[in-house]
Design a protein around this motif. Structure first.
Motif, PDB file in Angstrom:
ATOM      1  N   VAL A  62      32.014  48.712  24.368  1.00 52.78           N
ATOM      2  CA  VAL A  62      33.132  47.767  24.361  1.00 52.78           C
ATOM      3  C   VAL A  62      33.683  47.616  22.947  1.00 52.78           C
ATOM      4  CG1 VAL A  62      33.804  45.365  24.782  1.00 52.78           C
ATOM      5  CG2 VAL A  62      32.231  46.516  26.359  1.00 52.78           C
ATOM      6  N   PHE A  63      32.758  47.510  22.004  1.00 52.82           N
ATOM      7  CA  PHE A  63      33.179  47.378  20.606  1.00 52.82           C
ATOM      8  C   PHE A  63      34.018  48.567  20.162  1.00 52.82           C
ATOM      9  CE2 PHE A  63      32.347  48.844  16.285  1.00 52.82           C
ATOM     10  CZ  PHE A  63      32.927  47.823  15.557  1.00 52.82           C
ATOM     11  N   ASN A  64      33.548  49.788  20.515  1.00 49.07           N
ATOM     12  CA  ASN A  64      34.272  50.981  20.069  1.00 49.07           C
ATOM     13  C   ASN A  64      35.665  51.074  20.667  1.00 49.07           C
ATOM     14  OD1 ASN A  64      32.819  52.950  18.211  1.00 49.07           O
ATOM     15  ND2 ASN A  64      31.178  52.405  19.622  1.00 49.07           N
ATOM     16  N   PHE A  65      35.847  50.535  21.882  1.00 48.02           N
ATOM     17  CA  PHE A  65      37.191  50.496  22.464  1.00 48.02           C
ATOM     18  C   PHE A  65      38.094  49.607  21.610  1.00 48.02           C
ATOM     19  CE2 PHE A  65      40.269  48.337  25.261  1.00 48.02           C
ATOM     20  CZ  PHE A  65      41.004  49.452  25.667  1.00 48.02           C
ATOM     21  N   ILE A  66      37.577  48.411  21.263  1.00 40.40           N
ATOM     22  CA  ILE A  66      38.337  47.507  20.387  1.00 40.40           C
ATOM     23  C   ILE A  66      38.526  48.139  19.010  1.00 40.40           C
ATOM     24  CG2 ILE A  66      38.346  45.220  19.309  1.00 40.40           C
ATOM     25  CD1 ILE A  66      36.619  44.232  21.633  1.00 40.40           C
ATOM     26  N   PHE A  67      37.501  48.878  18.588  1.00 42.46           N
ATOM     27  CA  PHE A  67      37.535  49.541  17.292  1.00 42.46           C
ATOM     28  C   PHE A  67      38.662  50.559  17.227  1.00 42.46           C
ATOM     29  CE2 PHE A  67      35.097  52.263  14.077  1.00 42.46           C
ATOM     30  CZ  PHE A  67      35.434  51.435  13.021  1.00 42.46           C
ATOM     31  N   PHE A  68      38.808  51.332  18.309  1.00 45.87           N
ATOM     32  CA  PHE A  68      39.897  52.310  18.356  1.00 45.87           C
ATOM     33  C   PHE A  68      41.255  51.615  18.267  1.00 45.87           C
ATOM     34  CE2 PHE A  68      36.892  55.411  20.417  1.00 45.87           C
ATOM     35  CZ  PHE A  68      37.038  56.411  19.469  1.00 45.87           C
ATOM     36  N   LEU A  69      41.381  50.484  18.968  1.00 46.11           N
ATOM     37  CA  LEU A  69      42.633  49.734  18.914  1.00 46.11           C
ATOM     38  C   LEU A  69      42.916  49.229  17.502  1.00 46.11           C
ATOM     39  CD1 LEU A  69      42.493  47.620  22.212  1.00 46.11           C
ATOM     40  CD2 LEU A  69      43.704  49.766  21.787  1.00 46.11           C
ATOM     41  N   SER A  70      41.864  48.792  16.813  1.00 45.15           N
ATOM     42  CA  SER A  70      42.055  48.334  15.436  1.00 45.15           C
ATOM     43  C   SER A  70      42.479  49.489  14.536  1.00 45.15           C
ATOM     44  CB  SER A  70      40.768  47.688  14.912  1.00 45.15           C
ATOM     45  OG  SER A  70      39.753  48.655  14.707  1.00 45.15           O
ATOM     46  N   GLY A  71      41.971  50.696  14.850  1.00 43.60           N
ATOM     47  CA  GLY A  71      42.387  51.871  14.082  1.00 43.60           C
ATOM     48  C   GLY A  71      43.855  52.165  14.261  1.00 43.60           C
ATOM     49  N   VAL A  72      44.327  52.013  15.504  1.00 45.01           N
ATOM     50  CA  VAL A  72      45.756  52.201  15.774  1.00 45.01           C
ATOM     51  C   VAL A  72      46.577  51.171  15.011  1.00 45.01           C
ATOM     52  CG1 VAL A  72      47.530  52.095  17.569  1.00 45.01           C
ATOM     53  CG2 VAL A  72      45.362  53.226  18.045  1.00 45.01           C
ATOM     54  N   ALA A  73      46.067  49.923  14.968  1.00 48.57           N
ATOM     55  CA  ALA A  73      46.770  48.859  14.239  1.00 48.57           C
ATOM     56  C   ALA A  73      46.862  49.184  12.752  1.00 48.57           C
ATOM     57  CB  ALA A  73      46.054  47.525  14.444  1.00 48.57           C
ATOM     58  N   LEU A  74      45.762  49.656  12.173  1.00 47.17           N
ATOM     59  CA  LEU A  74      45.756  50.009  10.750  1.00 47.17           C
ATOM     60  C   LEU A  74      46.725  51.151  10.464  1.00 47.17           C
ATOM     61  CD1 LEU A  74      41.957  49.864   9.818  1.00 47.17           C
ATOM     62  CD2 LEU A  74      43.743  48.275   9.140  1.00 47.17           C
ATOM     63  N   LEU A  75      46.668  52.186  11.296  1.00 52.34           N
ATOM     64  CA  LEU A  75      47.573  53.318  11.122  1.00 52.34           C
ATOM     65  C   LEU A  75      49.025  52.879  11.245  1.00 52.34           C
ATOM     66  CD1 LEU A  75      45.773  56.149  13.127  1.00 52.34           C
ATOM     67  CD2 LEU A  75      46.409  56.255  10.716  1.00 52.34           C
ATOM     68  N   GLY A  76      49.288  52.078  12.283  1.00 50.43           N
ATOM     69  CA  GLY A  76      50.664  51.634  12.526  1.00 50.43           C
ATOM     70  C   GLY A  76      51.227  50.811  11.383  1.00 50.43           C
ATOM     71  N   ILE A  77      50.438  49.840  10.894  1.00 49.58           N
ATOM     72  CA  ILE A  77      50.913  48.987   9.808  1.00 49.58           C
ATOM     73  C   ILE A  77      51.070  49.785   8.514  1.00 49.58           C
ATOM     74  CG2 ILE A  77      50.266  47.056   8.311  1.00 49.58           C
ATOM     75  CD1 ILE A  77      49.019  45.721  10.739  1.00 49.58           C
ATOM     76  N   GLY A  78      50.101  50.662   8.233  1.00 48.46           N
ATOM     77  CA  GLY A  78      50.191  51.478   7.019  1.00 48.46           C
ATOM     78  C   GLY A  78      51.404  52.384   7.023  1.00 48.46           C
ATOM     79  N   ILE A  79      51.635  53.066   8.148  1.00 51.96           N
ATOM     80  CA  ILE A  79      52.791  53.967   8.266  1.00 51.96           C
ATOM     81  C   ILE A  79      54.087  53.177   8.230  1.00 51.96           C
ATOM     82  CG2 ILE A  79      53.977  55.575   9.808  1.00 51.96           C
ATOM     83  CD1 ILE A  79      51.208  56.485  10.769  1.00 51.96           C
ATOM     84  N   TRP A  80      54.097  52.021   8.893  1.00 54.99           N
ATOM     85  CA  TRP A  80      55.295  51.167   8.910  1.00 54.99           C
ATOM     86  C   TRP A  80      55.706  50.766   7.493  1.00 54.99           C
ATOM     87  CZ3 TRP A  80      54.617  45.462   8.560  1.00 54.99           C
ATOM     88  CH2 TRP A  80      55.838  44.772   8.558  1.00 54.99           C
ATOM     89  N   LEU A  81      54.716  50.352   6.685  1.00 55.10           N
ATOM     90  CA  LEU A  81      55.021  49.916   5.321  1.00 55.10           C
ATOM     91  C   LEU A  81      55.517  51.059   4.444  1.00 55.10           C
ATOM     92  CD1 LEU A  81      52.033  47.495   4.677  1.00 55.10           C
ATOM     93  CD2 LEU A  81      54.429  46.868   4.974  1.00 55.10           C
ATOM     94  N   LEU A  82      55.079  52.287   4.756  1.00 57.25           N
ATOM     95  CA  LEU A  82      55.484  53.446   3.951  1.00 57.25           C
ATOM     96  C   LEU A  82      56.773  54.095   4.440  1.00 57.25           C
ATOM     97  CD1 LEU A  82      52.113  55.312   3.247  1.00 57.25           C
ATOM     98  CD2 LEU A  82      53.479  53.972   1.651  1.00 57.25           C
ATOM     99  N   ALA A  83      57.092  53.902   5.742  1.00 53.16           N
ATOM    100  CA  ALA A  83      58.203  54.642   6.327  1.00 53.16           C
ATOM    101  C   ALA A  83      59.459  53.819   6.583  1.00 53.16           C
ATOM    102  CB  ALA A  83      57.756  55.293   7.638  1.00 53.16           C
ATOM    103  N   ASP A  84      59.324  52.501   6.718  1.00 55.73           N
ATOM    104  CA  ASP A  84      60.488  51.673   7.019  1.00 55.73           C
ATOM    105  C   ASP A  84      61.436  51.649   5.822  1.00 55.73           C
ATOM    106  OD1 ASP A  84      62.140  49.183   7.217  1.00 55.73           O
ATOM    107  OD2 ASP A  84      61.041  48.972   9.098  1.00 55.73           O
ATOM    108  N   SER A  85      62.649  52.128   6.025  1.00 55.18           N
ATOM    109  CA  SER A  85      63.605  52.260   4.913  1.00 55.18           C
ATOM    110  C   SER A  85      63.965  50.916   4.289  1.00 55.18           C
ATOM    111  CB  SER A  85      64.883  52.968   5.384  1.00 55.18           C
ATOM    112  OG  SER A  85      65.500  52.241   6.443  1.00 55.18           O
ATOM    113  N   SER A  86      64.084  49.868   5.119  1.00 50.90           N
ATOM    114  CA  SER A  86      64.439  48.556   4.568  1.00 50.90           C
ATOM    115  C   SER A  86      63.308  48.007   3.708  1.00 50.90           C
ATOM    116  CB  SER A  86      64.765  47.575   5.703  1.00 50.90           C
ATOM    117  OG  SER A  86      63.637  47.370   6.532  1.00 50.90           O
TER     118      SER A  86
END
Length: 275
Positions: free
Chosen positions: A16-40
């Protein structure tokens, strides 16, 4: 040797933890990429960097979060396989990798906090950024082209509905006014039409340019078209908000990973074989 009853419970919880863990990984990737890629965001960070000598920390923290998110998938693999096979060896690797990723994320959070302290926007916006605003050529009305600083500051003035650092009077006596005596202020100091270019607006993009200019020339005139507040506080609040997101996500996921370490140790104790 099969796991004990307590270890079986830990095994289930680890899945169960690893399922939540994978979701947290997606969150980290998404926020990191968002901060680097969003033009505004990139443009607004350029405005912040004008007032701050240490302008790479936000980018560095974003990269750390992306690397941590990617590492989570590898860590999760060892966690799942270790739990399924009840292998102390794989669980040991899982624990070590989890601690490494957790350490990196804590470092990202600490770096963001340090960056926040060093940023000191409230003081620096009124010095470096105000000086830049006064001295930069900003815009050439003859060619209709914006200087790089003008392009990025247009974004800030439109995003926060502001004009200048502390107000529209910041443009008084500026290089911008000397080069463009008929304009007095950039078009982005005024309300723009829906769909207009915030980065490089023209007179036709302004809702009512004549009225906006009159509001600037007449201080006592009610401000309907001219942005009456400065960008100082808007930029400070924006930068702090992004840093709080980075700090919260990095430290929150690190706390979650600590729980995963406890579960993995629990499972290891219930497995009768040595590492």
């Amino acid at each position: 040797m099969a796991a004990t009853c307590g270890a079986s419970c830990a095994k289930f919880m680890l899945f169960v933890f690893n399922f939540i863990f994978f979701l947290s990984g997606v969150a980290l990737l998404g926020i990191g990429i968002w901060l680097l890629a969003d033009s505004s965001i990139i443009d607004l960070m350029k405005v912040v960097s004008v007032a701050n000598d240490n302008n790479d920390q936000m980018k560095m923290v974003s990269i750390i979060l992306i690397c941590s998110g990617a590492g989570i998938f590898i860590v999760g693999f060892f966690g799942c396989c270790g739990a399924i096979r009840e292998s102390k060896c794989m669980l040991g690797v899982y624990i070590i990798l989890l601690l490494v990723v957790m350490g990196v994320e804590i470092a990202a959070g600490v770096l963001a906090i340090v960056y926040q302290d060093k940023l000191d926007l409230e003081g620096k916006l009124n010095t470096k950024l105000s000086t830049e605003l006064k001295e930069d050529h900003y815009y050439n009305s003859t060619s209709g082209e914006y200087h790089p600083f003008g392009l990025i500051f247009n974004i800030a003035q439109n995003e926060f509905s502001c004009c200048g650092v502390n107000g529209s009077l910041d443009y008084s006596g500026s290089t911008f006014q000397k080069n463009n005596p008929d304009l007095k202020i950039p078009y982005s100091c005024c309300k723009l039409k829906t769909g207009a270019s915030a980065r490089s607006p023209k007179e036709t993009d302004v809702v009512n340019w004549t009225k906006c200019l009159n509001e600037y020339n007449n201080i006592s005139m009610p401000k309907d078209q001219l942005h009456k507040v400065g960008c100082n506080q808007g930029i400070i609040d924006w930068a702090n908000e992004k840093l709080y997101i980075l700090i919260g996500v990095a430290l929150g996921v690190a706390a979650l990973e600590l729980f995963g370490v406890v579960l993995a140790f629990w499972l290891c104790r219930g497995i009768g074989e040595e590492i």
